[in-house]
Design a protein around this motif. Structure first.
Motif, PDB file in Angstrom:
ATOM      1  N   VAL A  98      -5.928   5.238   3.284  1.00  0.00           N
ATOM      2  CA  VAL A  98      -5.051   5.971   2.381  1.00  0.00           C
ATOM      3  C   VAL A  98      -5.869   6.864   1.444  1.00  0.00           C
ATOM      4  CG1 VAL A  98      -3.249   4.222   2.500  1.00  0.00           C
ATOM      5  CG2 VAL A  98      -4.951   4.083   0.685  1.00  0.00           C
ATOM      6  N   TRP A 125      -3.878   8.647   5.890  1.00  0.00           N
ATOM      7  CA  TRP A 125      -2.551   8.716   5.284  1.00  0.00           C
ATOM      8  C   TRP A 125      -2.698   9.320   3.892  1.00  0.00           C
ATOM      9  CZ3 TRP A 125       0.858   3.709   5.806  1.00  0.00           C
ATOM     10  CH2 TRP A 125       1.166   3.495   7.162  1.00  0.00           C
ATOM     11  N   ILE A 127      -1.037   9.374   0.557  1.00  0.00           N
ATOM     12  CA  ILE A 127      -0.018   8.598  -0.161  1.00  0.00           C
ATOM     13  C   ILE A 127       0.274   9.259  -1.503  1.00  0.00           C
ATOM     14  CG2 ILE A 127       0.502   6.410  -1.303  1.00  0.00           C
ATOM     15  CD1 ILE A 127       0.616   6.052   1.616  1.00  0.00           C
ATOM     16  N   ARG A 169       2.924  10.222   3.360  1.00  0.00           N
ATOM     17  CA  ARG A 169       3.947   9.227   3.079  1.00  0.00           C
ATOM     18  C   ARG A 169       4.124   9.085   1.570  1.00  0.00           C
ATOM     19  NH1 ARG A 169       2.092   8.151   8.079  1.00  0.00           N
ATOM     20  NH2 ARG A 169       3.403   6.960   9.503  1.00  0.00           N
TER      21      ARG A 169
END
Length: 359
Positions: A98, A125, A127, A169
């Motif tokens: 992340v 990812w 975040i 996300r």
């Protein structure tokens, strides 16, 4: 970046303060303090509410990233679309690494975070948090990157990420704003299944922004995570830029300095509009109300204009028609963008189309 404001000092079941209670109790206290039913929320429930860049439909509106894009703008966080479950449940899927930030303009500093995440042996990812503007009372304004463009930008970062395409996300800000720094890292490690964390050296997290980069490293070690802290990006490897930030991007747009905008972003700036395709052949101007992201300052520019369309009003899905690009002169005034230097063919049938201008 702060993940929370305000204190919740109600006593726990035995008189202890919330900071010493299990996470579910702390969420129960927070909801009780806000006048809601004391039902409690756990890290597991929060992580199951995470949303990603996928489409869903709620009352005829398109939901992406936990935000709804209407015809002429974006309304943040009316509800989460596309509930996510940990990909670690799927055999053969790489664990997420992340990268933490706001990622509002997706500039070269954000790209550096994704690039660093890709070096740690997992899937990058990005975040961030949905609903922050509304909860914190920030002034509403057009984004730098509209929702329908984020997947394209992420795909363009693949060469910088060893061929991997990062995904973005969003965690619901309302649900995590009261987490302590340790609880937040625990959520990433145990509920999202993260293998590592990447952040900038000025990153702040946790209740009242009490966590910094040094604490992030310590907590990451405690929870078995690789942690990489990056220096702030201040150049594009050719030209000194100062501290790269979304504030800088917005300032350059306000000044009409599109060359500087492109350097900060690492790509041409794309302005996106939604227009009525029934009058495309005669289209000579686009009202500012049709813009999905921030336009540059008033003035004359040269831009590459293209029309994207599908047979569905939700044209951000698979596109089956693209006209252009046409190199045009575009003139921005207080209420419109005037196109000069080309025209498009007429579309059959009534549909909404997306018109993009790359500077």
């Amino acid at each position: 970046m702060s993940l929370g404001t305000g204190a919740f000092e109600l006593p726990g079941p035995s008189g202890a303060r919330c900071s010493g209670q299990p996470l579910a109790w702390r969420f129960a206290v927070r909801r009780y303090a806000a006048g809601a039913a004391c039902t409690g929320r756990t890290c597991r429930q929060i992580s199951n509410g995470i949303s990603e860049d996928r489409e869903g439909k709620v009352s005829g509106l398109r939901v992406v990233d936990g935000a709804v894009e209407r015809d002429h703008g974006v309304v943040e966080n009316p509800g989460v679309g596309g509930a996510w479950r940990s990909p670690l449940c799927q055999e053969g899927t790489l664990a997420p690494i992340v990268a933490l930030g706001k990622f509002d303009s997706m500039h070269i500093g954000h790209r550096a975070l994704a690039q660093a995440a890709a070096t740690l042996g997992g899937t990058p990812w990005l975040i961030s948090f949905s609903g922050m503007a509304k909860i914190l009372g920030w002034q509403e304004r057009l984004p730098i990157v509209p929702l329908c463009e984020k997947a394209r930008v992420l795909a363009s970062w693949s060469p910088f990420c060893g061929g991997l395409v990062p995904s973005m996300r969003y965690l619901p800000f309302e649900e995590i704003r009261g987490l302590s720094p340790e609880d937040f890292v625990r959520l990433l490690a145990e509920e999202l299944g993260a293998k590592g964390i990447v952040a900038g050296q000025n990153y702040k997290f946790g209740y009242k922004a009490s966590g910094d980069a040094r604490l992030l490293e310590a907590l990451g070690t405690q929870y078995g995570l690789q942690v990489k802290i990056l220096d702030l990006v201040t150049s594009d490897e050719k030209v000194p830029l100062g501290e790269v930030s979304t504030t800088q991007v917005r300032k350059a747009l306000d000044q009409g300095d599109m060359r500087h905008v492109a350097r900060l972003l690492g790509r041409s700036y794309r302005l996106v509009s939604r227009i009525d395709g029934r009058h495309l052949a005669s289209c000579r101007s686009v009202p500012c109300s049709a813009f999905l992201n921030q336009p540059p300052a008033e003035g004359e520019y040269t831009a590459s204009i293209q029309v994207h369309s599908s047979q569905r009003p939700n044209f951000a899905a698979e596109e089956n028609l693209a006209m252009g690009p046409l190199r045009m002169s575009v003139i921005f005034s207080a209420d419109s963008m005037v196109l000069d230097g080309g025209s498009f063919r007429q579309l059959d049938g009534a549909e909404v189309v997306r018109l993009t201008a790359d500077f």
